[in-house]
Design a protein around this motif. Structure first.
Motif, PDB file in Angstrom:
ATOM      1  N   ASP A  94      11.439  74.771  26.810  1.00 37.06           N
ATOM      2  CA  ASP A  94      10.450  74.630  27.878  1.00 37.06           C
ATOM      3  C   ASP A  94      10.796  75.757  28.853  1.00 37.06           C
ATOM      4  N   TYR A  95      10.067  76.865  28.774  1.00 38.67           N
ATOM      5  CA  TYR A  95      10.503  78.022  29.570  1.00 38.67           C
ATOM      6  C   TYR A  95       9.969  78.000  30.989  1.00 38.67           C
ATOM      7  N   ARG A  96       9.158  76.991  31.311  1.00 42.29           N
ATOM      8  CA  ARG A  96       8.800  76.813  32.718  1.00 42.29           C
ATOM      9  C   ARG A  96      10.001  76.214  33.456  1.00 42.29           C
ATOM     10  N   ARG A  97      10.668  75.264  32.785  1.00 46.91           N
ATOM     11  CA  ARG A  97      11.766  74.551  33.439  1.00 46.91           C
ATOM     12  C   ARG A  97      13.141  74.942  32.888  1.00 46.91           C
ATOM     13  N   ALA A  98      13.127  75.921  31.977  1.00 44.29           N
ATOM     14  CA  ALA A  98      14.381  76.431  31.402  1.00 44.29           C
ATOM     15  C   ALA A  98      15.235  75.322  30.792  1.00 44.29           C
ATOM     16  N   LEU A  99      14.620  74.560  29.898  1.00 47.78           N
ATOM     17  CA  LEU A  99      15.313  73.471  29.216  1.00 47.78           C
ATOM     18  C   LEU A  99      15.259  73.721  27.714  1.00 47.78           C
ATOM     19  N   PHE A 100      16.416  73.753  27.118  1.00 47.94           N
ATOM     20  CA  PHE A 100      16.494  73.876  25.657  1.00 47.94           C
ATOM     21  C   PHE A 100      16.604  72.467  25.091  1.00 47.94           C
ATOM     22  N   SER A 101      15.917  72.184  23.987  1.00 47.93           N
ATOM     23  CA  SER A 101      16.163  70.894  23.342  1.00 47.93           C
ATOM     24  C   SER A 101      16.067  70.998  21.836  1.00 47.93           C
ATOM     25  N   ARG A 102      16.703  70.032  21.191  1.00 46.58           N
ATOM     26  CA  ARG A 102      16.650  69.961  19.724  1.00 46.58           C
ATOM     27  C   ARG A 102      16.577  68.491  19.337  1.00 46.58           C
ATOM     28  N   LYS A 103      15.988  68.251  18.163  1.00 46.03           N
ATOM     29  CA  LYS A 103      15.951  66.886  17.625  1.00 46.03           C
ATOM     30  C   LYS A 103      16.102  67.021  16.116  1.00 46.03           C
ATOM     31  N   THR A 104      17.100  66.351  15.575  1.00 43.61           N
ATOM     32  CA  THR A 104      17.349  66.482  14.134  1.00 43.61           C
ATOM     33  C   THR A 104      17.567  65.100  13.535  1.00 43.61           C
ATOM     34  N   THR A 105      16.912  64.834  12.426  1.00 44.61           N
ATOM     35  CA  THR A 105      17.110  63.556  11.723  1.00 44.61           C
ATOM     36  C   THR A 105      17.688  63.833  10.340  1.00 44.61           C
ATOM     37  N   TRP A 106      18.751  63.108  10.041  1.00 43.00           N
ATOM     38  CA  TRP A 106      19.317  63.184   8.689  1.00 43.00           C
ATOM     39  C   TRP A 106      19.127  61.840   7.990  1.00 43.00           C
ATOM     40  N   PHE A 164      19.630  63.905  38.383  1.00 42.98           N
ATOM     41  CA  PHE A 164      19.606  64.561  39.688  1.00 42.98           C
ATOM     42  C   PHE A 164      19.795  66.078  39.537  1.00 42.98           C
ATOM     43  N   LEU A 165      20.767  66.448  38.707  1.00 41.61           N
ATOM     44  CA  LEU A 165      21.054  67.883  38.530  1.00 41.61           C
ATOM     45  C   LEU A 165      19.877  68.596  37.864  1.00 41.61           C
ATOM     46  N   LYS A 166      19.250  67.892  36.935  1.00 35.04           N
ATOM     47  CA  LYS A 166      18.090  68.480  36.259  1.00 35.04           C
ATOM     48  C   LYS A 166      16.948  68.684  37.260  1.00 35.04           C
ATOM     49  N   ASP A 167      16.781  67.703  38.103  1.00 35.85           N
ATOM     50  CA  ASP A 167      15.733  67.782  39.097  1.00 35.85           C
ATOM     51  C   ASP A 167      15.933  68.992  40.031  1.00 35.85           C
ATOM     52  N   GLN A 168      17.179  69.177  40.455  1.00 37.19           N
ATOM     53  CA  GLN A 168      17.497  70.329  41.332  1.00 37.19           C
ATOM     54  C   GLN A 168      17.203  71.647  40.618  1.00 37.19           C
ATOM     55  N   HIS A 169      17.598  71.703  39.372  1.00 35.59           N
ATOM     56  CA  HIS A 169      17.408  72.901  38.546  1.00 35.59           C
ATOM     57  C   HIS A 169      15.909  73.200  38.382  1.00 35.59           C
ATOM     58  N   VAL A 170      15.153  72.169  38.057  1.00 38.98           N
ATOM     59  CA  VAL A 170      13.713  72.359  37.831  1.00 38.98           C
ATOM     60  C   VAL A 170      13.026  72.809  39.125  1.00 38.98           C
ATOM     61  N   LYS A 171      13.458  72.234  40.233  1.00 39.96           N
ATOM     62  CA  LYS A 171      12.863  72.637  41.529  1.00 39.96           C
ATOM     63  C   LYS A 171      13.093  74.115  41.790  1.00 39.96           C
ATOM     64  N   LYS A 172      14.279  74.585  41.493  1.00 34.14           N
ATOM     65  CA  LYS A 172      14.590  76.020  41.693  1.00 34.14           C
ATOM     66  C   LYS A 172      13.681  76.876  40.813  1.00 34.14           C
ATOM     67  N   TRP A 173      13.488  76.445  39.581  1.00 34.32           N
ATOM     68  CA  TRP A 173      12.610  77.216  38.697  1.00 34.32           C
ATOM     69  C   TRP A 173      11.178  77.206  39.226  1.00 34.32           C
ATOM     70  N   GLU A 174      10.753  76.063  39.731  1.00 30.92           N
ATOM     71  CA  GLU A 174       9.389  76.009  40.287  1.00 30.92           C
ATOM     72  C   GLU A 174       9.243  76.993  41.446  1.00 30.92           C
ATOM     73  N   GLU A 175      10.297  77.070  42.261  1.00 34.82           N
ATOM     74  CA  GLU A 175      10.291  78.043  43.367  1.00 34.82           C
ATOM     75  C   GLU A 175      10.063  79.457  42.820  1.00 34.82           C
ATOM     76  N   LYS A 176      10.766  79.771  41.730  1.00 41.15           N
ATOM     77  CA  LYS A 176      10.641  81.119  41.149  1.00 41.15           C
ATOM     78  C   LYS A 176       9.228  81.338  40.629  1.00 41.15           C
ATOM     79  N   TRP A 177       8.705  80.345  39.915  1.00 35.39           N
ATOM     80  CA  TRP A 177       7.371  80.533  39.338  1.00 35.39           C
ATOM     81  C   TRP A 177       6.294  80.575  40.424  1.00 35.39           C
TER      82      TRP A 177
END
Ligand code: BGC
Length: 729
Positions: free
Chosen positions: A96-108, A260-273
Motif C-alpha cells: 500500500d504505497y499511500r500508507r507505506a505498508l508492506f504485507s503478505r499472506k501465505t497459505t500452506w 498507535f504506531l501505525k496510525d502515527q506513521h500513516v498520518k505522516k505519510w498523509e502529510e507528505k501526500w
C-alpha cells in the motif's frame, strides 16, 4: 482514480530479487527490501542503512545492512513451512504505497489442514529508528505450532561480511544484536521487543548468528494468533548512547502498541501526500506509476538528518556501493525542492559538508578547487574504483574512467545549490558554505582549461561525459557547457557578496582574491569552447564523434558476444560507434534550451534519439523533457512512462559486465516527476514568479499538483487549455 496498491498473487521464486526492490519500505534512515520474513541472505534480505559504510580487505567499500529483526519462521507439526522451499497453496504480497505498508499472506496445505500466515510491516515515518511488524498465524485445525522469531545477524553483503563480531544478547525481555564493523569499529545495534496475544511455551536460543525466541502453542481452528514486533535500529555514528536509546525506544513502542504506531506513521505519510500527490485525470496507469515513483523518493528522503544525501540505488541495498552520484542533484532534487525544500537543503548540505573531500580529490590529480566524488560516501570519499567493471570474457577487472574523468560531477553540485537558492531565495545555503563550494568548483574547471598556442578557445580534454561508453574524449559539449555555467555562477556569487551577511562575505573575501577570480572566471566563461550546430543543425557530442561508425542500437546488440558484456571501455561494442549510452547533448539542451532556437533542439532530439541505447535509467526523462520543450508531448509520453515504471517493471539493466547493478532507480523516479511537472505541466520560474504552460499528452484531461515556491504553497491545475495557479491558504 487509482487504488494506491500494487500486489502480486502466486509465488514465483524468480522474482525474489526484483520484488525485493519493488516492495521496498523505507524512511530515509533505513530501507527494508520487500523480502519475506523467513528469507535469509541468499534471498537478498536487507535492512540497508543510510550514510554508514565499511570496507573489508580488497573488496569495495559499501553501505551497511543491519541485522534483520524481522526474521520469523514457523513449524507446523514439527515440519518447517517457508518460502521458497515449501510450495504454498496461496500467496499474496502487496504494498500500500499511500500508507507505506508492506504485507503478505501465505497459505500452506499441511497433512492435517491449512495454515495461513499474514504479516504487515512498516519503517516508521514518524520515528526513523523504528521498524514494526505484525505477524499472525491461523490454522483450520488444532495445529502444533512453533514460531521462531528474532534477529538474523547473518546479513546479505556484496563485499562483506562487515561485522567482525556480533554480540547476541537478551536484556530485560528484549533481544539485541550488535555488530562491530571491520574498518572503523562502528557499531550497529538492532533491538527487538514484542507483544503477543496467546499463551505459549517460550524459549530463547542463540543459533550461530541468530538470536531467536521460540513460541510453542496449539491453535484453535479459525483463531488468529498475533505477535507484534518492535525493532529499533541505531548505530554508534548516530549517538554514543545508541544502546540505551535503542532499548528505550523499543520499550516505549511496546507500551504504545502496533495500532498507535501505525496510525502515527500513516498520518505522516498523509502529510507528505497532501503536498506531493500528483493527480492525472484521464490516465490511471500514469498516475499510479508516477505516485509510486514518488513513494520511493519519500521512502529514502533523509529527513532525520541535516546533511545527508541519497544513493543512486536508494536504500535498496549495496549496489553501486550505497554511494551518491550526480543523480541526486540533477534528477531527484526538483521533487524535494517543489514539495519539501528542507530535504533539498539536507541533500545539498551533504555536498557542502564534503567539500574537503572534493578538494582532496582535486589535489590528488594535481588540480585546483573541488573535484567531487563520482561515487560519494561519507566525508566525500570517492568509492569509485579505477576498475569498476569486470570483463565477462576474461574475468579481469577493466580500467574505467568514471572516477578520474567524469568531471561534470562538480557542476551538478553547483547546479543543485543555485537551483535551491533560486527557488527558495534562502541565502543561508550560500552563506553556510554554498558560495565557497561554487567558487571551488569554478577553480577546479579553471585549472583544467587548455588553450592551443594559436587557439582562441579554452578547451576541456580527456573527459567522460554523461555517455559513459565514450571514454577520454575532448570537448564533450555537455561538460564544457556545464563548466561555463559554473564560471557564470561563481561570478554571480562574487557579485552578490554585498548582499551576504557581513561575516559570510568577509569569510569569502578573506579566503579568495575575489576580483582576480572574477576576472578569470568571466574570461573563462566567454572563451570556453562550446560546440555549435553543424549545417544540419546537429551538435557534435565531442570532438571526432561524427567520424565514428553510424550503426543502429539494434545492429550493435546483434554484435554482442555475451549478454552481460560491457558496451563501453577500450573494446566495448559502442566505443567506436555513434551509439551512446544515455542522453548527453540532449541533457545539455534540456538544461539550457535558451542556448539555441527551437528547431536546433528538435534536430538534435531527432538525431540522437535513435542513437541512444538508454543503458542508464537516467536517460529517458531527458528525452521526455526535451520532447516537451519541442512541443511533442506524445513523443515524450513513452519516455515518461519508461522513467515512471522503472521500479514497477524492474526491467532496467541488472548487470554492468559481471557487476550486479540491480536495485531501485530514484533518479528515474525523480526524472518522471520532472517530466510531469516541468515537461507536461510546463512549470517554470520567471523573475520570481511561478508560471505554467502545459502541454498534456493526448489522453490526459487534467494534471493537478502542488508546488512550494519562495516559501508559499500553490495549487496548479493544468489542462490542454492552459493552467490555473492558485496560492493555497
Ligand atoms: C550512469 C550514470 C549514473 C549511474 C548511477 C550509470 O549507469 O551512466 O550517469 O550516475 O549509473 O545511477
Amino acid at each position: 482514480m487509482i487504488n494506491w496498491k500494487i500486489e502480486e498473487t502466486g509465488f514465483n521464486a524468480d522474482k525474489i530479487a526484483s520484488n525485493g526492490n519493488k516492495y521496498l519500505v523505507g524512511n530515509g534512515y533505513m530501507g527494508i527490501r520487500g523480502t519475506l520474513e523467513e528469507y535469509e541472505k541468499e534471498h537478498l534480505v536487507a535492512v540497508n542503512l543510510a550514510g554508514i559504510y565499511d570496507k573489508v580487505g580488497d573488496g569495495w567499500r559499501e553501505s551497511l545492512n543491519a541485522p534483520n529483526g524481522l526474521y520469523t519462521v514457523i513449524r507446523v507439526d514439527e515440519e518447517e513451512y517457508r518460502l521458497p522451499n515449501s510450495d504454498p497453496l496461496e500467496h499474496l504480497v502487496s504494498l500500500d504505497y499511500r500508507r507505506a505498508l508492506f504485507s503478505r499472506k501465505t497459505t500452506w496445505k499441511t497433512p492435517r489442514g491449512k495454515v495461513t500466515v499474514e504479516s504487515e510491516r512498516f519503517a516508521s515515518l514518524s520515528e526513523p529508528h523504528l521498524l514494526t511488524m505484525k505477524y499472525t498465524i491461523k490454522a483450520d485445525f488444532h495445529a502444533d505450532i512453533e514460531l521462531r522469531t528474532g534477529i538474523d545477524g547473518d546479513v546479505w553483503d556484496i563485499n562483506g561480511p562487515h561485522y567482525d563480531n556480533l554480540s547476541l544478547i537478551e536484556d530485560d525481555g528484549l533481544i539485541k544484536v550488535i555488530g562491530t564493523t571491520h574498518e572503523k569499529g562502528d557499531k550497529v545495534c538492532v533491538t527487538e521487543g514484542c507483544n503477543y496475544n496467546f499463551t505459549c511455551e517460550k524459549n530463547l536460543t542463540v543459533d550461530g548468528k541468530r538470536i531467536l525466541r521460540h513460541f510453542s502453542f496449539i491453535t484453535k481452528p479459525g483463531i488468529s494468533y498475533e505477535i507484534t514486533k518492535f525493532i529499533s535500529v541505531y548505530t554508534s555514528v548516530d549517538t554514543p548512547d545508541f544502546e540505551k536509546e535503542a532499548k528505550q525506544l523499543v520499550k516505549e513502542c511496546i507500551e504504545k502498541g502496533y495500532a498507535f504506531l501505525k496510525d502515527q506513521h500513516v498520518k505522516k505519510w498523509e502529510e507528505k501526500w497532501s503536498v506531493s500527490e500528483v493527480v492525472i485525470d484521464g490516465d490511471d496507469d500514469a498516475m499510479e506509476a508516477l505516485n509510486y515513483s514518488l513513494y520511493h523518493l519519500h521512502s529514502i528522503a533523509p529527513r532525520h538528518s541535516e546533511s545527508l544525501s541519497i544513493p543512486a540505488r536508494g536504500l535498496s541495498g549495496q549496489t553501486y556501493k550505497g554511494a551518491v552520484f550526480w543523480d541526486t542533484e540533477m534528477f531527484m532534487l526538483d521533487f524535494f525542492l517543489y514539495t519539501e525544500p528542507r530535504v533539498a537543503k539536507t541533500l545539498l548540505k551533504y555536498r557542502i559538508d564534503t567539500l574537503n573531500g572534493a578538494k582532496e580529490k582535486a589535489r590528488s590529480y594535481g588540480y585546483d578547487g573541488a573535484f567531487y566524488a563520482w561515487e560519494s560516501q561519507e566525508g566525500g570519499f570517492d568509492a569509485c574504483s579505477d576498475y569498476n567493471v569486470v570483463d565477462v570474457f576474461t574475468g579481469r577487472p577493466m580500467r574505467t574512467y568514471f572516477k578520474d574523468k567524469q568531471i561534470h560531477i562538480s557542476s551538478a553540485i553547483v547546479h543543485g545549490i543555485m537551483r535551491y537558492f533560486e527557488l527558495t531565495q534562502d541565502k543561508s545555503i550560500l552563506e553556510e558554505g554554498g558560495a565557497e563550494t561554487i567558487i571551488e568548483c569554478a577553480k577546479f574547471y579553471y585549472s583544467l582549461l587548455l588553450k592551443k598556442v594559436n587557439g582562441q578557445f579554452y578547451e576541456l580534454h580527456d573527459v567522460v561525459g554523461p555517455d559513459e561508453y565514450h571514454e577520454r574524449v575532448n570537448n564533450n559539449g555537455y561538460t564544457n557547457r556545464m563548466a561555463k555555467y559554473t564560471f557564470d555562477m561563481a561570478v554571480k556569487i562574487i557579485d552578490s557578496l554585498d548582499g551576504f551577511n557581513p561575516e559570510a562575505a568577509k569569510h569569502i573575501r578573506d579566503m579568495y582574491p575575489v576580483d582576480d577570480l572574477k576576472k578569470k572566471f568571466s574570461d573563462a566563461s566567454s572563451h570556453i569552447y562550446i560546440p555549435q550546430p553543424d549545417k544540419e543543425g546537429v551538435i557534435e557530442q565531442f570532438d571526432g564523434y561524427k567520424k565514428l561508425e553510424d550503426v543502429s542500437v539494434e545492429t550493435l546488440k546483434s554484435r554482442l558476444l555475451h549478454e552481460k558484456e560491457y558496451w563501453g571501455g577500450a573494446y566495448g561494442v559502442a566505443a567506436h560507434t555513434k551509439v551512446i549510452k544515455q542522453a548527453d547533448v540532449v541533457t545539455w539542451l534540456t538544461l539550457f534550451p535558451e542556448d539555441f532556437p527551437e528547431d536546433i533542439l528538435l534536430k538534435n532530439w531527432n538525431y540522437y534519439e535513435p542513437r541512444t541505447e538508454h543503458g542508464s535509467s537516467l536517460s529517458a526523462c531527458m528525452y521526455a523533457l526535451l520532447a516537451c520543450r519541442c512541443g511533442m508531448p506524445e513523443k515524450a509520453y513513452p519516455y515518461f512512462m519508461k522513467s515512471a515504471t522503472a521500479d514497477l517493471t524492474g526491467t532496467g539493466k541488472q548487470w554492468a559486465g559481471l557487476i550486479y547493478i540491480g536495485g531501485t532507480h530514484p533518479a528515474a523516479a525523480g526524472g518522471a516527476y520532472m517530466t510531469a511537472i516541468n515537461g507536461f505541466g510546463g512549470v517554470s520560474f520567471e523573475n520570481g514568479e511561478l508560471k505554467a504552460k502545459p502541454q498534456l499528452p493526448p489522453s490526459w484531461n487534467k494534471l493537478s499538483f502542488k508546488i512550494i515556491h519562495l516559501g508559499k504553497l500553490y495549487q496548479v491545475e493544468a489542462t490542454k487549455e492552459g493552467a490555473v495557479i492558485k496560492e493555497c491558504k
